[in-house]
Design a protein around this motif. Structure first.
Motif, PDB file in Angstrom:
ATOM      1  N   ALA A  90     -13.787  10.555  50.296  1.00 16.63           N
ATOM      2  CA  ALA A  90     -12.658  10.776  49.625  1.00 16.63           C
ATOM      3  C   ALA A  90     -12.264  12.141  49.517  1.00 16.63           C
ATOM      4  O   ALA A  90     -11.012  12.510  49.669  1.00 16.63           O
ATOM      5  CB  ALA A  90     -12.667  10.254  48.379  1.00 16.63           C
ATOM      6  N   PHE A  91     -13.294  13.059  48.881  1.00 19.54           N
ATOM      7  CA  PHE A  91     -12.812  14.481  48.645  1.00 19.54           C
ATOM      8  C   PHE A  91     -12.747  15.352  49.991  1.00 19.54           C
ATOM      9  O   PHE A  91     -11.655  16.066  50.009  1.00 19.54           O
ATOM     10  CB  PHE A  91     -13.984  15.107  48.056  1.00 19.54           C
ATOM     11  CG  PHE A  91     -14.033  14.896  46.452  1.00 19.54           C
ATOM     12  CD1 PHE A  91     -12.771  15.136  45.846  1.00 19.54           C
ATOM     13  CD2 PHE A  91     -15.121  14.317  46.205  1.00 19.54           C
ATOM     14  CE1 PHE A  91     -13.057  14.738  44.458  1.00 19.54           C
ATOM     15  CE2 PHE A  91     -15.174  14.152  44.628  1.00 19.54           C
ATOM     16  CZ  PHE A  91     -13.875  14.180  43.677  1.00 19.54           C
ATOM     17  N   ARG A  95      -6.135  12.181  50.443  1.00 21.59           N
ATOM     18  CA  ARG A  95      -5.211  13.041  49.833  1.00 21.59           C
ATOM     19  C   ARG A  95      -4.837  12.510  48.528  1.00 21.59           C
ATOM     20  O   ARG A  95      -4.252  11.456  48.516  1.00 21.59           O
ATOM     21  CB  ARG A  95      -4.074  13.606  50.448  1.00 21.59           C
ATOM     22  CG  ARG A  95      -4.331  14.227  51.769  1.00 21.59           C
ATOM     23  CD  ARG A  95      -3.015  14.460  52.862  1.00 21.59           C
ATOM     24  NE  ARG A  95      -3.687  15.047  53.973  1.00 21.59           N
ATOM     25  CZ  ARG A  95      -4.075  14.280  55.066  1.00 21.59           C
ATOM     26  NH1 ARG A  95      -3.924  12.861  54.828  1.00 21.59           N
ATOM     27  NH2 ARG A  95      -4.522  14.568  56.071  1.00 21.59           N
ATOM     28  N   ARG A  99      -7.271  16.157  43.178  1.00 23.52           N
ATOM     29  CA  ARG A  99      -8.477  15.998  44.048  1.00 23.52           C
ATOM     30  C   ARG A  99      -9.246  17.583  43.834  1.00 23.52           C
ATOM     31  O   ARG A  99     -10.393  17.553  43.558  1.00 23.52           O
ATOM     32  CB  ARG A  99      -7.966  16.061  45.683  1.00 23.52           C
ATOM     33  CG  ARG A  99      -9.345  15.851  46.512  1.00 23.52           C
ATOM     34  CD  ARG A  99      -8.770  15.877  47.972  1.00 23.52           C
ATOM     35  NE  ARG A  99      -8.452  16.948  48.331  1.00 23.52           N
ATOM     36  CZ  ARG A  99      -8.157  17.195  49.863  1.00 23.52           C
ATOM     37  NH1 ARG A  99      -8.310  16.256  50.699  1.00 23.52           N
ATOM     38  NH2 ARG A  99      -7.403  18.301  50.212  1.00 23.52           N
ATOM     39  N   GLU A 100      -8.638  18.742  43.700  1.00 19.67           N
ATOM     40  CA  GLU A 100      -9.067  19.717  43.721  1.00 19.67           C
ATOM     41  C   GLU A 100      -9.958  19.836  42.294  1.00 19.67           C
ATOM     42  O   GLU A 100     -10.884  20.465  42.163  1.00 19.67           O
ATOM     43  CB  GLU A 100      -8.027  21.014  43.887  1.00 19.67           C
ATOM     44  CG  GLU A 100      -7.367  20.821  45.190  1.00 19.67           C
ATOM     45  CD  GLU A 100      -8.144  21.013  46.640  1.00 19.67           C
ATOM     46  OE1 GLU A 100      -9.178  21.774  46.542  1.00 19.67           O
ATOM     47  OE2 GLU A 100      -8.035  20.429  47.565  1.00 19.67           O
ATOM     48  N   PHE A 103     -12.974  17.889  42.243  1.00 17.83           N
ATOM     49  CA  PHE A 103     -14.102  18.364  42.850  1.00 17.83           C
ATOM     50  C   PHE A 103     -14.794  19.616  42.233  1.00 17.83           C
ATOM     51  O   PHE A 103     -15.917  19.840  42.377  1.00 17.83           O
ATOM     52  CB  PHE A 103     -13.429  18.793  44.311  1.00 17.83           C
ATOM     53  CG  PHE A 103     -14.780  19.119  45.331  1.00 17.83           C
ATOM     54  CD1 PHE A 103     -15.592  18.350  45.535  1.00 17.83           C
ATOM     55  CD2 PHE A 103     -14.940  20.453  45.876  1.00 17.83           C
ATOM     56  CE1 PHE A 103     -16.804  18.371  46.165  1.00 17.83           C
ATOM     57  CE2 PHE A 103     -15.970  20.843  46.436  1.00 17.83           C
ATOM     58  CZ  PHE A 103     -17.041  19.775  46.998  1.00 17.83           C
ATOM     59  N   ARG A 152     -19.123  15.531  51.466  1.00 21.97           N
ATOM     60  CA  ARG A 152     -18.039  16.286  51.577  1.00 21.97           C
ATOM     61  C   ARG A 152     -18.002  17.140  52.899  1.00 21.97           C
ATOM     62  O   ARG A 152     -17.157  17.071  53.799  1.00 21.97           O
ATOM     63  CB  ARG A 152     -17.336  16.767  50.664  1.00 21.97           C
ATOM     64  CG  ARG A 152     -16.135  17.566  50.697  1.00 21.97           C
ATOM     65  CD  ARG A 152     -15.562  18.202  49.416  1.00 21.97           C
ATOM     66  NE  ARG A 152     -14.665  19.046  49.876  1.00 21.97           N
ATOM     67  CZ  ARG A 152     -14.715  20.398  50.089  1.00 21.97           C
ATOM     68  NH1 ARG A 152     -15.606  20.924  50.232  1.00 21.97           N
ATOM     69  NH2 ARG A 152     -13.390  21.096  50.165  1.00 21.97           N
TER      70      ARG A 152
ATOM     71  N   PRO B  16      -8.757   6.163  46.595  1.00 18.90           N
ATOM     72  CA  PRO B  16      -9.577   7.294  46.302  1.00 18.90           C
ATOM     73  C   PRO B  16     -10.253   7.622  45.023  1.00 18.90           C
ATOM     74  O   PRO B  16     -11.219   7.810  44.817  1.00 18.90           O
ATOM     75  CB  PRO B  16      -8.529   8.373  46.600  1.00 18.90           C
ATOM     76  CG  PRO B  16      -7.438   7.967  47.333  1.00 18.90           C
ATOM     77  CD  PRO B  16      -7.326   6.435  46.685  1.00 18.90           C
ATOM     78  N   TYR B  17      -9.397   7.190  43.983  1.00 19.06           N
ATOM     79  CA  TYR B  17     -10.108   7.267  42.717  1.00 19.06           C
ATOM     80  C   TYR B  17     -11.192   6.321  42.430  1.00 19.06           C
ATOM     81  O   TYR B  17     -12.333   6.591  42.042  1.00 19.06           O
ATOM     82  CB  TYR B  17      -9.111   7.029  41.645  1.00 19.06           C
ATOM     83  CG  TYR B  17      -7.818   8.245  41.595  1.00 19.06           C
ATOM     84  CD1 TYR B  17      -8.223   9.213  41.141  1.00 19.06           C
ATOM     85  CD2 TYR B  17      -6.868   7.661  42.011  1.00 19.06           C
ATOM     86  CE1 TYR B  17      -7.291  10.307  41.318  1.00 19.06           C
ATOM     87  CE2 TYR B  17      -5.797   8.484  42.232  1.00 19.06           C
ATOM     88  CZ  TYR B  17      -5.809   9.988  41.893  1.00 19.06           C
ATOM     89  OH  TYR B  17      -5.019  10.704  41.978  1.00 19.06           O
TER      90      TYR B  17
END
Lengths: 273, 299
Positions: A90-91, A95, A99-100, A103, A152, B16-17
């Motif tokens: 996912a990371f 998108r 996300r950033e 992480f 990742r 994604p979550y």
């Protein structure tokens, strides 16, 4: 001495330093206390190892404890391989908003010295009613920051954006993209991660010591530590226990050693940038 | 672009979550929440099992800062950490240079100590360093030294615990350095050689600055490991005094004292205060290490 000879001598010294404690464990475990008490202690393995193994298994339930350890470490290994690869995927390749920042939290959490939190974590586990259950030993280790970071990285290297996009254009669902595109490429790194997680969990001492009732269902490490307690330590017996209990991790290590070295090398190249 | 073309935007936006959720659930429940909870517990009189026994303000912290046992444990921890880390990092640099042009099999060999469980390491070294029948004292005796009572004398006990830590981690650290060295651009070495730099100068001017982030990482990581040092010293003394760090607490580390307070005396409030002070120490150390290593290796 030429430079080459000096290098080889240094390497030989290094290997002796790395392996001598293990060798001496075999020596002590295969002799009796009387042999150890001589003016010149034995330097070669003796013949009593098997006797000590059977005496050990009579005296403490190391077998059951090793089964407990294997259940705990096995669950932790499978869970890490699963949760870290999906999070890493996912990371690396999806998108989504935040996300950033999320992480960054993963990376930051690796800097928190978790073992210091042993008292508060115990209070949480106790409040959940998990004291002396496998859940107490397993759940806090289900997923790790380093694992997510590594996976990742592996995903960035092994699974290209183009590949994911192509699968998506073909109408693949997210689950199928993961299963058919990402997972095959991540199998190697995920296996190494599982092996390392297994070893870490198998080696854990202080957390199982407080989370499990030592008289009930301890792990191999806790049983070993109790074997050595008391006023007199029977070293041949204790070190026989050490030998028996490190067999699983050493076997895993022999199987995975090359891959582990490669993973370590890649992780360092990352932190080195 | 991934999210714009989907047929079921709701499900895809959430996916994604869901994938990263397990990490945040575990970290939240066993990382963040206990830490915050600890702050609350630290200003109370709190029995580990019995729970809250009333608000105490900063009493726990005041008591801690005047507690000689805490300073003793802190001093031991710093001493063992320095004894273990300074030679370890220097040795790891040498080993990395040695291994640079070797086959991977050598790297596998130096990694073996790292997979041996800490409990096993502590028990094995406890035997090797035994006063009467240990092989180390036997060898020292051959050259006329000793016998050294490794558990009873403060400096010897610190050294003994430090050697266990070194044995387990030096090869691992060396591999990290080795990998970092490989990512230093080759042209820099060639340029330095053209400028007439010898082997040592090339190491100092090119290699060290090139691997600075990794050095920094290992310093901070070993410091965090050092503060948490528990198993090696806990099991070092097999004579029934385990937990106190020797008859005179001469090798009791802060993590051992924390364990004694929390699980020996069940004083969770006091242990919580200590936990927070140690967290702050770690943060301060990490910050200092960043500044120091930048300065030392910048040129």
């Amino acid at each position: 001495m030429t430079v080459r000879v000096r290098h080889l001598a240094a390497l030989a010294a290094l290997v002796v330093f790395s392996l001598f404690p293990l060798y001496s464990t075999v020596v002590v475990a295969s002799h009796d206390n009387a042999d150890l008490a001589r003016a010149t202690p034995p330097l070669l393995p003796g013949g009593r190892l098997l006797d000590h193994v059977s005496e050990l298994l009579d005296r403490v339930d190391l077998g059951q404890a090793m089964v407990n350890s294997a259940v705990i470490a096995g669950t932790v290994a499978v869970a890490n391989a699963l949760f870290c690869t999906v999070a890493g995927f996912a990371f690396a390749r999806l998108r989504f908003r935040g996300r950033e920042a999320l992480f960054a939290v993963v990376l930051g959490s690796a800097m928190v010295p978790t073992q210091l939190g042993i008292v508060p974590v115990f209070m949480v586990v106790d409040a959940l009613g998990w004291y002396d259950t496998f859940a107490a030993a397993i759940v806090p280790g289900l997923v790790s920051a380093f694992g997510v970071f590594w996976m990742r990285q592996a995903c960035l290297e092994a699974v290209s954006d183009e590949l994911v996009d192509a699968a998506k254009v073909d109408g693949c669902s997210l689950a199928r993209v993961y299963w058919h595109v990402a997972l095959p490429a991540l199998r190697g790194p995920a296996a190494v991660l599982a092996m390392l997680s297994f070893a870490t969990s198998w080696n854990e001492f202080s957390w199982p010591l407080v989370a499990l009732d030592p008289n009930d269902t301890p792990t191999a490490q806790v049983v070993l530590s109790r074997l050595a307690g008391g006023y007199y330590t029977d070293y041949p017996l204790v070190l026989t226990g050490v030998l028996v209990s490190i067999v699983p991790v050493l076997l895993l290590f022999v199987l995975f050693a090359r891959k582990v070295v490669a993973v370590l090398a890649r992780g360092a190249a990352e932190t080195g940038r | 672009m991934w999210t714009t073309r989907v047929r079921a935007p709701g499900a895809r936006a959430v996916a994604p979550y869901l994938l990263v959720a397990p990490f945040f659930l575990v970290f939240g429940a066993f990382g963040v929440f206990p830490l915050v909870r600890t702050a609350w517990v630290s200003v109370h009189r709190w029995h580990l099992i019995g729970g809250d026994e009333g608000f105490r303000g900063l009493d726990n912290f005041r008591h801690l800062l005047g507690d000689p046992l805490f300073y003793n444990a802190l001093g031991n921890t710093v001493s063992i950490f320095l004894l273990a880390t300074v030679p370890q990092l220097a040795l790891a640099l040498c080993i990395a240079t040695l291994l640079a042009r070797r086959r991977p099999a050598w790297q596998v060999l130096v990694l073996v100590p790292n997979v041996v469980p800490v409990v096993a390491v502590a028990l094995v070294f406890g035997q090797l360093l035994g006063r009467d029948y240990g092989i180390v004292n036997f060898l020292l005796g051959q050259v006329g030294v000793g016998p050294i009572s490794w558990q009873a004398e403060t400096w010897a006990a610190h050294l003994g615990v430090a050697v266990m830590v070194m044995w387990r981690w030096t090869g691992y650290t060396a591999l990290l350095y080795l990998a970092a060295m490989r990512s230093v651009p080759r042209e820099l070495y060639e340029a330095a050689a053209l400028d007439g730099a010898g082997g040592w100068q090339r190491f100092r001017v090119v290699t060290l600055p090139g691997i600075r982030p990794t050095v920094l990482f290992t310093v901070v990581a070993s410091a965090i490991g050092g503060v948490q040092m528990f198993t090696e010293p806990q099991l070092f003394d097999g004579s029934g005094l385990a937990g106190a760090g020797g008859s005179d607490r001469q090798f009791q580390t802060v993590a051992m004292y924390l364990y004694e307070v929390g699980f020996g005396r069940f004083d969770a409030g006091y242990a919580a205060a200590m936990t927070w002070v140690l967290f702050l120490f770690c943060a301060a150390f990490a910050a200092t290490a960043v500044v120091l290593v930048r300065r030392l290796v910048s040129r």
